[in-house]
Design an enzyme around this catalytic site. Structure first.
Site, PDB file in Angstrom:
ATOM      1  N   ASN A 104       5.340  -2.942   8.919  1.00 31.86           N
ATOM      2  CA  ASN A 104       5.165  -4.123   8.354  1.00 31.86           C
ATOM      3  C   ASN A 104       5.135  -4.121   6.411  1.00 31.86           C
ATOM      4  OD1 ASN A 104       4.066  -6.141   9.777  1.00 31.86           O
ATOM      5  ND2 ASN A 104       1.852  -4.929  10.143  1.00 31.86           N
ATOM      6  N   ASP A 122      -1.705  -5.666  17.756  1.00 34.99           N
ATOM      7  CA  ASP A 122      -1.070  -5.426  16.684  1.00 34.99           C
ATOM      8  C   ASP A 122      -1.081  -3.610  16.086  1.00 34.99           C
ATOM      9  OD1 ASP A 122      -0.334  -7.724  17.172  1.00 34.99           O
ATOM     10  OD2 ASP A 122      -0.359  -8.523  15.314  1.00 34.99           O
ATOM     11  N   GLY A 123      -1.926  -3.107  16.072  1.00 37.05           N
ATOM     12  CA  GLY A 123      -2.406  -1.826  15.244  1.00 37.05           C
ATOM     13  C   GLY A 123      -1.716  -0.841  16.544  1.00 37.05           C
ATOM     14  N   ASP A 159      -1.556  -8.348  -9.990  1.00 37.50           N
ATOM     15  CA  ASP A 159      -2.739  -7.757  -8.864  1.00 37.50           C
ATOM     16  C   ASP A 159      -1.449  -6.101  -8.476  1.00 37.50           C
ATOM     17  OD1 ASP A 159      -5.382  -8.487  -9.834  1.00 37.50           O
ATOM     18  OD2 ASP A 159      -5.621  -9.442  -7.952  1.00 37.50           O
TER      19      ASP A 159
END
Length: 357
Positions: free
Chosen positions: A183, A103-104, A213
């Site tokens: 994304n 996917d990168g 967070d």
């Protein structure tokens, strides 16, 4: 007076259309993975020699020592066109893109084109493969089908992100840099031990303050990435939406939400926050947000046209099952009703005899 009839387009009707025969192709391969080299050499050789196409690759690819020892690659090496990320502009020079890896590679292809993106054909040669639906075994037939226009498309929306530094809004400075993400954009507390305290505005209206967070703002494509790990729903990439997902919120009632594509989100460090925040874009360009800074996020007008191996629905559900094991469990045993009833009746009779005795 009869009102006009509004129809909703079936996503499956989105097809690849070439307005002129594609002549140039950009091939992106996974870096630091020697298993991708043989398919890469096979593909670029076939595109050059059989399809007579102009093939672009990243200049660093030619510096790979393993490729230097490949005799077949040496035969086509000098016929490749090269570019360097951050130096050469590929806009309007590429007809379509082929990705070899995980996917990168698709995320990297998105990064290279900050405006319109050529159609992307992604082969699964990496570890996850959620965004890479094609298998390489019969690549000649599949690439030929794409070149002939026999393919469906998924238009994957991107987010346009702008960081406004404190005081910039009041100055006549040069326009801030746009960052497009496929994304998600993530705002978190970085190395600080304190909770993030982040203000969230939608179309100028203060919606909530996030204490936890951090916060994930994702596209539907990104809903199956960091967002799903943080408890968000999975959304088909053709749905026009923006997802807002808290990271470990210090509240029992802060659930992920979905807002319409096109709204503008403003995210800033709360004035009374004990610490600053950090922001990253598809895992890149990580930088600090200080008090008075703000991050503006909205839907980009430049999606990523992702070529389907089958169609939008089949590809997506296959990826859910294959990569995330969605709804995978052992099947329940078949119930033989007759034997079950007989068995139950026998047990009932035995129980009644036991009671009578």
């Amino acid at each position: 007076m009869v009102g006009s009839i509004r129809t909703i387009q079936d996503p499956a009707s989105q097809r690849l259309t070439w307005y002129k025969p594609p002549l140039t192709v950009l091939v992106i391969k996974k870096v630091r993975d020697n298993s991708v080299l043989p398919p890469f050499v096979q593909l670029v050789t076939w595109l050059i020699e059989e399809k007579r196409m102009v093939v672009f690759v990243e200049a660093s690819v030619l510096e790979d020592p393993a490729l230097a020892r490949d005799l077949r690659f040496q035969a086509v090496r000098d016929r490749l066109q090269t570019f360097r990320d951050g130096t050469d502009d590929l806009q309007d020079r590429i007809d379509f893109i082929v990705c070899l890896g995980g996917d990168g590679t698709l995320l990297y292809a998105s990064l290279l084109f900050q405006q319109s993106v050529p159609p992307v054909m992604a082969f699964h040669l990496g570890s996850l493969g959620f965004l890479t639906p094609f298998e390489f075994d019969n690549f000649q037939e599949q690439v030929t089908n794409v070149l002939e226009g026999h393919a469906a498309l998924t238009l994957r929306s991107r987010l346009r992100c702008i960081i406004m530094r404190k005081g910039e809004e009041d100055k006549e400075a040069k326009p801030p840099t746009n960052l497009l993400v496929l994304n998600e954009v993530v705002v978190d507390r970085g190395p600080s031990p304190y909770l993030s305290n982040i203000d969230l505005f939608i179309d100028g209206k203060h919606v909530t303050s996030v204490q936890g967070d951090g916060l994930i703002v994702s596209t539907p494509t990104g809903s199956t990435a960091y967002a799903v790990a943080a408890g968000a729903s999975m959304i088909h990439p053709s749905v026009p939406a923006i997802m807002i997902t808290p990271i470990c919120p210090h509240s029992l009632s802060f659930r992920p939400i979905v807002v319409p594509a096109g709204v503008e989100l403003k995210i800033s460090v709360s004035p009374d926050s004990r610490n600053t925040s950090w922001v990253s874009f598809d895992g890149r360009n990580r930088q600090e947000l200080f008090h008075g800074d703000s991050l503006r996020v909205t839907t980009s007008i430049y999606p990523v046209p992702s070529i389907c191996a089958a169609d939008q629905i089949t590809d997506w559900f296959d990826s859910l099952a294959e990569c995330l094991h969605w709804n995978v469990r052992k099947k329940q045993k078949h119930l033989d009703e007759l034997s079950d009833l007989t068995h139950s009746s026998s047990n009932d009779t035995l129980d009644s005899l036991d009671r009578d005795s």
